[in-house]
Structures are given as C-alpha cells and as structure tokens.
Design an enzyme around this catalytic site. Structure first.
Site, short mmCIF file in Angstrom:
data_model
loop_
_atom_site.label_atom_id
_atom_site.label_comp_id
_atom_site.label_asym_id
_atom_site.label_seq_id
_atom_site.Cartn_x
_atom_site.Cartn_y
_atom_site.Cartn_z
N GLY A 116 0.83 -1.20 0.00
CA GLY A 116 0.00 0.00 0.00
C GLY A 116 0.86 1.25 0.00
O GLY A 116 2.06 1.19 -0.30
N ILE A 140 -6.89 -2.88 1.35
CA ILE A 140 -8.34 -3.07 1.36
C ILE A 140 -9.05 -1.72 1.37
O ILE A 140 -10.22 -1.63 1.05
CB ILE A 140 -8.83 -3.93 2.57
CG1 ILE A 140 -8.51 -3.25 3.90
CG2 ILE A 140 -8.27 -5.32 2.51
CD1 ILE A 140 -9.27 -3.87 5.06
N ASP A 141 -8.32 -0.66 1.74
CA ASP A 141 -8.96 0.66 1.86
C ASP A 141 -9.25 1.30 0.50
O ASP A 141 -10.01 2.26 0.42
CB ASP A 141 -8.07 1.61 2.66
CG ASP A 141 -8.00 1.22 4.13
OD1 ASP A 141 -8.67 0.25 4.52
OD2 ASP A 141 -7.27 1.89 4.89
O1 F6P Z 1 -4.43 0.09 5.46
C1 F6P Z 1 -5.22 -1.00 5.57
C2 F6P Z 1 -5.68 -1.18 6.98
O2 F6P Z 1 -6.53 -2.30 6.98
C3 F6P Z 1 -6.37 0.04 7.60
O3 F6P Z 1 -7.71 0.16 7.24
C4 F6P Z 1 -6.16 -0.21 9.06
O4 F6P Z 1 -6.19 0.99 9.81
C5 F6P Z 1 -4.81 -0.82 9.10
O5 F6P Z 1 -4.62 -1.48 7.88
C6 F6P Z 1 -4.63 -1.76 10.26
O6 F6P Z 1 -3.34 -2.23 10.27
P1 F6P Z 1 -2.76 -3.18 11.43
O7 F6P Z 1 -3.25 -4.55 11.13
O8 F6P Z 1 -1.31 -3.08 11.32
O9 F6P Z 1 -3.30 -2.67 12.73
#
Ligand code: F6P
Length: 403
Positions: A116, A140-141
């Site tokens: 990403g 996924i965002d």
């Molecule tokens: O960037 C994708 C994402 O799923 C965000 O929506 C979310 O804030 C983040 O990753 C969560 O990441 P982690 O699993 O490291 O907490």
C-alpha cells in the site's frame, strides 16, 4: 546476457488476493523463461539476513484462492518509511546499500513490491537509489490514487456487506440500533460501498463531517415511519465531532485506530434511550478467500508487473484504469490519497435513497429541529413511565422492571 530472474515481495498489512498476485507473476515469469524468487516478511527478507525462497509453478499451485500471503508480510520493522499520510521517513543508507547488494548478488532483473501507500513509499526510495523496482498497489482501503481499484477492497466490502446482512435481521427482530465499525483509515470506501450494498441507514466516513444530532435525527425519522431499527456503518477513520480520530497512539509508526463504533453506540443510547449495540469487524475484513473480482484483478496485477520489469519500466506501479491496466510513476501514485468525493455519484445515489451521512438533518424528518426531537423523546419516555406506573397499580404488583 541479460538477467532472467525476478524477485517479488509482499509488504504492509495483508489482504485477500496477495497470493493470487504471486501466482500470476510466477506463472507469467515461467511463460517468459524467467525464474522467480520470493523474499520473506516483506522488505525485511532483502537484507541481513537475506531470506527468500524459489517460487515455481509447483509451489504456487493452489494458492489462487488462499487468503494471506505465502511470503509473510509486515508493516513494521527497519524499512518503515511512513508515519502518517504525508509523513515520509528516509530509509538508512546502509539498508539501501544492503538491498542493492542482494539484488546484484541474486542477479535480479527487477523486484516486484506489492504494498500500500507506506510500502510503495519504500519502493520509491529504492528506485531513487537505483534499485530496479516496480510496484503493485494493495490495500483493502482502496485509497491509492492512480488506480481505480486495489485488490482486497472488493473482498473486504463483501465481508462487511455480509455482516450487515446478518445484522439486518437481528436488528429488525429486536428493534435495536446496530453500529458496524469497518476499516478505512483515511478513506471511507469500505463503509460507503458496504453501507450501500448492505442496506445501511447511516454511513459515517472520514471525508464527511457529521454530528450526533443528525445521526439521531435519522434514527427517529425511521421510527416515525415504523422502522424501529437502524443500521449505522462507521469507518474506523471517521472523526468524532470535536474530538478527532479514535484509537491508540503507537510508539513508532501509525496510530492503531479503532473504538469509534462503541462511542457512537454509547452516545446514541445516552441521547435516545434506545438500545444500541456495536460490532467491530476488524481484521476479518483482511482474511479469507479473495472474491472473484479480486482474483481476476490480482492475477492481472501479477502478470502486468512482470511485463513492466521485462520492459524495464522501473519506478512504475501497475494500476487499473478501466478498461486498461497501465503503468504510472510510483511517486505520483503515492503522493495523493484517493478519498471519497462527497459530491460523487455513489454518495449522491446513497443520499437519493435516504441514507444519511450524518452531515445534515434528514430531509423528510418529522422534527423541525433537534430540540423538538429531544423534547419528543423526553415526553415519550415520560408517557412510558406513566404507563408503567399504571400497570403496577392495575396489576397490584410491586413494580414493573424495564428489561
Ligand atoms: O491500510 C489497511 C488497513 O486495513 C487500515 O484500514 C487499518 O487501519 C490498518 O490497515 C490496520 O493495520 P494493522 O493490522 O497493522 O493494525
């Protein structure tokens, strides 16, 4: 003789479709007579210690529909290049030199980095250092500019929509308000799309400032039409009015978001004296098999990333600009986050259906002001109490205990 080996790695948070990209790239390499190696645990496997496995048609068979990544991934560690949206950190020169040595020693024609915004910021620094990289957008965002779709998004939306379908029936049966908290750090695409697909009544996203008054307005407007339940979808990155993001600060790296759903539910209960429950979908959205759409998209990303390496278009990211798959400079792709347009077609369609974004009172509301609405609620409560007292007298019992 030019090199006939390509490296690949998966970096950042995982999502459905990573394995489909790997498989697409490996099969495509094999067709073109290239070997493929996969580095383990994202960028970490590139240096000290170098950790990789040979990728072949044989060991990538059957992974098309598998969630996660067979190579492992991390969004922390020595290579973290981003703290916030536009907050970039410089990677240590020693690490960059180490990676270049690995690429040279393994004789790689190019390195495919799947990630990403943060992971692609690392790839961009590699490129500026002369390391031959190409990028594949993943999150996924769905918040990377330059590409209409990142793989993983459709699968996450399907997961959130399924959750809303399930909540719908239980909310209706029990006449409850349900708040579903979904992912979406800087952009509300998952909340918007699942909210539309799953029949949400209120959608709260980072791009549209909202108020509790307007959310309550919508709930009461539904009640006035006999709909005694409401589904609220909230993105984890939606800002709390007057208070900003909800989550935990982390020592290094990005804040860990989460918790806004509970606050929204509590506040609805406090203001409306209605039962409001919360469901936090969390990482369920990142797990499981990719949807058909994501499998097709991810496979195309894999094959076209290999094409970019073969054409020596380093520093580019493959992206989906329907109907084409095309390359754009990684630098351009990470410069701007792709946010929901609050006047865009999807938002307009949602509003046309009566979905509230919490930014304005519901148009066909029976109340002309928030005060009027609160007054109405209070008098309803009083009547309910009076009815309960009367019931006690009639039944000649001690008390009617509300459950
Ligand atoms: O960037 C994708 C994402 O799923 C965000 O929506 C979310 O804030 C983040 O990753 C969560 O990441 P982690 O699993 O490291 O907490």
């Amino acid at each position: 003789m030019s090199s006939k080996r390509i490296g690949i790695l998966t970096s950042g948070g995982d999502c459905p479709g990573l394995n489909a990209v790997i498989r697409g790239a490996v099969k495509s390499c094999s067709q073109l007579g290239y070997d493929c190696v996969g580095f383990l645990k994202g960028y970490e496997g590139l240096y000290d210690p170098v950790q990789y496995i040979g990728l072949t048609r044989k060991n990538t068979t059957g992974i098309l529909n598998q969630g996660g990544t067979i190579l492992g991934s991390t969004n922390k560690g020595r290579f973290a290049a981003t703290v916030g949206v536009s907050d970039r950190q410089q990677i240590d020169r020693e690490l960059l030199e180490g990676v270049r040595a690995t690429v040279d020693q393994l004789g790689l024609a190019g390195l495919i980095c799947i990630g990403g915004d943060g992971s692609l910021a690392i790839a961009q620094q590699f490129h500026e250092f002369g390391i031959p990289v190409v990028g594949v957008p993943k999150t996924i965002d769905n918040d990377l500019s330059a590409t209409a779709y990142t793989f993983g998004f459709d699968s996450a939306v399907a997961c959130a929509t399924d959750a809303l379908d399930r909540l719908h029936t239980t909310a209706a049966s029990h006449e409850r308000v349900f708040v579903l908290e979904v992912m979406g750090r800087h952009a509300g695409w998952i909340a918007l799309h699942s909210g539309i697909a799953g029949g949400g009544d209120v959608i709260l996203i980072p791009e549209i400032a909202w108020s509790f008054e307007n959310v309550c307005h919508k709930i009461l407007e539904r009640e006035s039409r006999g709909k005694k339940f409401t589904l609220v979808v909230v993105a984890e990155g939606a800002e709390l009015p007057g208070a900003g993001l909800v989550g935990r600060e982390q020592q290094a790296g990005q804040a860990r978001l989460g918790g806004i759903g509970q606050i929204v539910a509590d506040e609805i209960e406090r203001r409306l004296h209605r039962e409001a429950r919360v469901v936090v979908l969390g990482h369920l959205q990142r797990g499981g098999a990719p949807t058909t759409f994501d499998r097709v998209l991810a496979t195309q990303y894999g094959a076209h990333a290999v094409r970019l390496v073969v054409e020596r278009r380093f520093g580019e990211m493959i992206c989906c600009q329907p109907p084409r798959m095309t390359g754009v400079p990684i630098r351009e792709a990470i410069d701007q986050i792709r946010r929901v347009d609050h006047d865009g077609d999807a938002v307009q369609a949602a509003r046309a259906l009566g979905i509230s974004f919490g930014d304005q009172p519901t148009e066909d509301s029976p109340f002309t002001s928030y005060q009027e609405m609160v007054h109405e609620i209070e008098s309803r409560l009083e009547s309910a109490e009076e009815a309960a007292d009367a019931a006690v007298e009639d039944a000649n019992v001690e008390a009617v205990v509300p459950v």
